[in-house]
Design a protein around this motif. Structure first.
Motif, PDB file in Angstrom:
ATOM      1  N   LEU A 143      42.784  10.807   3.125  1.00  0.00           N
ATOM      2  CA  LEU A 143      42.761  10.444   4.541  1.00  0.00           C
ATOM      3  C   LEU A 143      43.130  11.637   5.427  1.00  0.00           C
ATOM      4  O   LEU A 143      42.444  11.936   6.417  1.00  0.00           O
ATOM      5  N   LEU A 144      44.190  12.359   5.058  1.00  0.00           N
ATOM      6  CA  LEU A 144      44.643  13.479   5.875  1.00  0.00           C
ATOM      7  C   LEU A 144      43.659  14.641   5.820  1.00  0.00           C
ATOM      8  O   LEU A 144      43.354  15.271   6.853  1.00  0.00           O
ATOM      9  N   ALA A 145      43.134  14.946   4.629  1.00  0.00           N
ATOM     10  CA  ALA A 145      42.192  16.058   4.494  1.00  0.00           C
ATOM     11  C   ALA A 145      40.891  15.769   5.230  1.00  0.00           C
ATOM     12  O   ALA A 145      40.311  16.652   5.877  1.00  0.00           O
ATOM     13  N   GLY A 146      40.415  14.540   5.139  1.00  0.00           N
ATOM     14  CA  GLY A 146      39.185  14.183   5.834  1.00  0.00           C
ATOM     15  C   GLY A 146      39.330  14.267   7.339  1.00  0.00           C
ATOM     16  O   GLY A 146      38.420  14.721   8.040  1.00  0.00           O
ATOM     17  N   THR A 147      40.474  13.846   7.843  1.00  0.00           N
ATOM     18  CA  THR A 147      40.720  13.937   9.282  1.00  0.00           C
ATOM     19  C   THR A 147      40.734  15.392   9.736  1.00  0.00           C
ATOM     20  O   THR A 147      40.152  15.746  10.774  1.00  0.00           O
ATOM     21  N   ALA A 148      41.379  16.260   8.960  1.00  0.00           N
ATOM     22  CA  ALA A 148      41.424  17.683   9.307  1.00  0.00           C
ATOM     23  C   ALA A 148      40.028  18.299   9.295  1.00  0.00           C
ATOM     24  O   ALA A 148      39.683  19.108  10.171  1.00  0.00           O
ATOM     25  N   ALA A 149      39.214  17.930   8.321  1.00  0.00           N
ATOM     26  CA  ALA A 149      37.854  18.473   8.250  1.00  0.00           C
ATOM     27  C   ALA A 149      37.016  18.023   9.440  1.00  0.00           C
ATOM     28  O   ALA A 149      36.237  18.810   9.994  1.00  0.00           O
ATOM     29  N   ASN A 150      37.149  16.775   9.838  1.00  0.00           N
ATOM     30  CA  ASN A 150      36.415  16.286  11.005  1.00  0.00           C
ATOM     31  C   ASN A 150      36.798  17.055  12.269  1.00  0.00           C
ATOM     32  O   ASN A 150      35.933  17.416  13.080  1.00  0.00           O
ATOM     33  N   ILE A 151      38.084  17.329  12.423  1.00  0.00           N
ATOM     34  CA  ILE A 151      38.530  18.101  13.586  1.00  0.00           C
ATOM     35  C   ILE A 151      37.973  19.517  13.536  1.00  0.00           C
ATOM     36  O   ILE A 151      37.520  20.076  14.545  1.00  0.00           O
ATOM     37  N   GLY A 152      37.977  20.117  12.345  1.00  0.00           N
ATOM     38  CA  GLY A 152      37.445  21.460  12.198  1.00  0.00           C
ATOM     39  C   GLY A 152      35.981  21.557  12.572  1.00  0.00           C
ATOM     40  O   GLY A 152      35.546  22.509  13.243  1.00  0.00           O
ATOM     41  N   ILE A 153      35.185  20.589  12.150  1.00  0.00           N
ATOM     42  CA  ILE A 153      33.761  20.591  12.486  1.00  0.00           C
ATOM     43  C   ILE A 153      33.562  20.401  13.989  1.00  0.00           C
ATOM     44  O   ILE A 153      32.676  21.008  14.593  1.00  0.00           O
ATOM     45  N   MET A 154      34.387  19.569  14.598  1.00  0.00           N
ATOM     46  CA  MET A 154      34.302  19.385  16.043  1.00  0.00           C
ATOM     47  C   MET A 154      34.565  20.707  16.772  1.00  0.00           C
ATOM     48  O   MET A 154      33.872  21.051  17.742  1.00  0.00           O
ATOM     49  N   LEU A 155      35.537  21.480  16.299  1.00  0.00           N
ATOM     50  CA  LEU A 155      35.850  22.756  16.933  1.00  0.00           C
ATOM     51  C   LEU A 155      34.742  23.788  16.734  1.00  0.00           C
ATOM     52  O   LEU A 155      34.560  24.685  17.571  1.00  0.00           O
TER      53      LEU A 155
END
Length: 471
Positions: free
Chosen positions: A441-453
């Motif tokens: 859950l935490l890793a997926g959330t971080a990856a989604n934020i990274g792609i948004m940036l």
């Protein structure tokens, strides 16, 4: 989570049997230069959902048909944990075989992408498919954990050689404006086959695991026959792609990319993977995609372990696979039509959130109904994302390096799968299931934020070739 133009040919009897003969011959577009990619007309938004896949060249439908056949035999992977249990392999030794299965993913995509660019798309696919069939037999006949691990490495290495070459064919033959639909079509084919496999798998596993291996090997051979008979040799087209004109176009593309990848020092004539990994934007995207693919790969490794730990039968795993594939088969054409009206980044993030949340919720499931509910959530995310990651990588690739860019993407999937099969199952068994699902859950959330940036840089790089999402 596969360089020359394939010529259209008259339908053969074999193509009639596959239903490909009914498809009109498509004129082969000239090889697009990297600086001025060709555009294919997009079907009207008002048409029926399946029309989103209309108008693709014949070679795309050959890959589609072969993928359906091959994935009908995708039986061993989802049930490998149960097969190992039937052979008396304890849970403590299961990660050795699953980790070996993942290790082959570190080799196959890199070799497949290099061979596809350097030699032949078609021959690379044939080598991978024939090797896969042989490795299936070796894995079934292996007498102990050590030989099972060796056969598992060979199986995943040969199987993952196919995707970069097939993906490069899609990139060659479909203009940038429609690549997302093309990759979504192949994803749809994967799930059509997997839906059938999900129905068959639980039944066959209950009546003898040898049938899983036999069908898996047979469908790999079936795909090889389709490729051999219906996909023309591509050596001439590949040689043409190495002309001075194409190299000049590739140089222009790399120059245009310099603002987003200032560290890129690769030359378009390079035969290695430096051209990919010196592309800063692509490198960052691959890392973020790898995190997301690791989470998705837990559905192959940790999900069966969770089901077995809860004392449920292999048929529940078959149910989970059928729910996933059935939803994608039913919804992918409609979703591809609908979500193409919205900005790509918003679509991708929505799908990523659903996928991450659904997989993490596996930790709360302990009954067949609960497992089916979590599968439904992450399957909806898969449908929404369909085709976006692979098409992004395809649009970032110079014309002379399409196989290697797709090989790098497949390699990222391989690394993720390896970690899911090895580290994921180890964390599940030796630490705790809750630790694994919270990490996902935490890793997926971080990856989604990274792609948004990264989305502004992605838009700059692809604005010249992408059809705007909202038009």
């Amino acid at each position: 989570m596969t360089t020359t133009t394939i010529r259209s040919e008259a339908a053969t009897p074999a193509s009639d049997a596959l239903g490909i003969a009914a498809l009109p011959d498509q004129p082969r577009p000239a090889q697009p230069s990297a600086s001025r990619p060709s555009r294919q007309s997009r079907p009207s938004r008002s048409r029926a959902p399946l029309s989103v896949f209309a108008g693709f060249p014949r070679a795309i439908w050959v890959v589609f048909a072969g993928t359906v056949v091959n994935r009908v035999g995708f039986l061993v992977g989802p049930f490998l944990v149960f097969f190992l249990g039937s052979r008396g392999i304890p849970s403590s030794q299961t990660p050795y075989v699953l980790g070996a299965l993942g290790a082959g993913n570190l080799v196959g995509p890199a070799v497949g992408g290099w061979l596809a660019d350097r030699h032949s798309r078609k021959l690379t696919m044939l080598a991978g498919l024939l090797g896969t069939a042989a490795a299936q037999g070796a894995l079934f006949a292996a007498p102990n954990v050590a030989t099972m691990a060796l056969a598992a490495i060979a199986l995943s290495a040969t199987a993952t050689m196919v995707s970069p070459a097939a993906s490069a064919i899609l990139t060659d033959d479909v203009g940038p404006a429609r690549r997302r639909e093309a990759f979504a079509l192949i994803g749809w084919a994967v799930n059509i086959g997997t839906a059938v496999a999900g129905v068959l798998g639980g039944y066959l596993a209950a009546h003898g695991y040898w049938m899983l291996f036999a069908i898996d090997a047979g469908t790999s051979l079936g795909y090889a026959v389709i490729v051999a008979m219906l996909l023309p040799a591509d050596r001439t087209r590949h040689d043409a792609s190495q002309t001075p004109e194409s190299l000049t176009s590739a140089s222009q593309t790399l120059a245009a990319q310099s603002s987003d990848s200032p560290t890129s020092a690769a030359t378009p004539t390079s035969s290695g993977y430096g051209i990919v990994f010196r592309d800063r934007l692509t490198r960052r995207l691959l890392i973020l995609f790898a995190v997301q693919l690791f989470i998705y790969s837990l559905t192959e490794s940790a999900l069966p372990l969770a089901i077995r730990t809860d004392g449920l039968s292999p048929t529940v795993m078959g149910l989970a696979a059928a729910v996933n594939a059935g939803l994608v088969v039913a919804l992918q054409p409609l979703a591809t039509t609908l979500v193409s009206r919205f900005p790509r980044t918003q679509v991708f993030l929505t799908g990523g959130i659903l996928t991450t949340t659904g997989i993490a919720l596996t930790g709360l499931a302990h009954t067949p109904t609960a497992y089916a509910a979590t599968v439904t959530i992450w399957s909806l995310g898969e449908v929404i994302i369909g085709g976006i990651p692979a098409s992004l990588i395809a649009n970032l690739a110079p014309a002379t390096a399409r196989g290697r860019y797709q090989g790098a993407f497949s390699w990222a999937w391989g690394v993720s799968r390896f970690l899911a099969l090895a580290a994921g199952t180890t964390a599940f068994t030796l630490i705790s299931p809750a630790f694994l699902w919270w990490t996902a859950l935490l890793a997926g959330t971080a990856a989604n934020i990274g792609i948004m940036l990264l989305s502004p840089a992605i838009d700059r790089r692809t604005s010249a070739i992408d059809e705007p999402a909202t038009r």
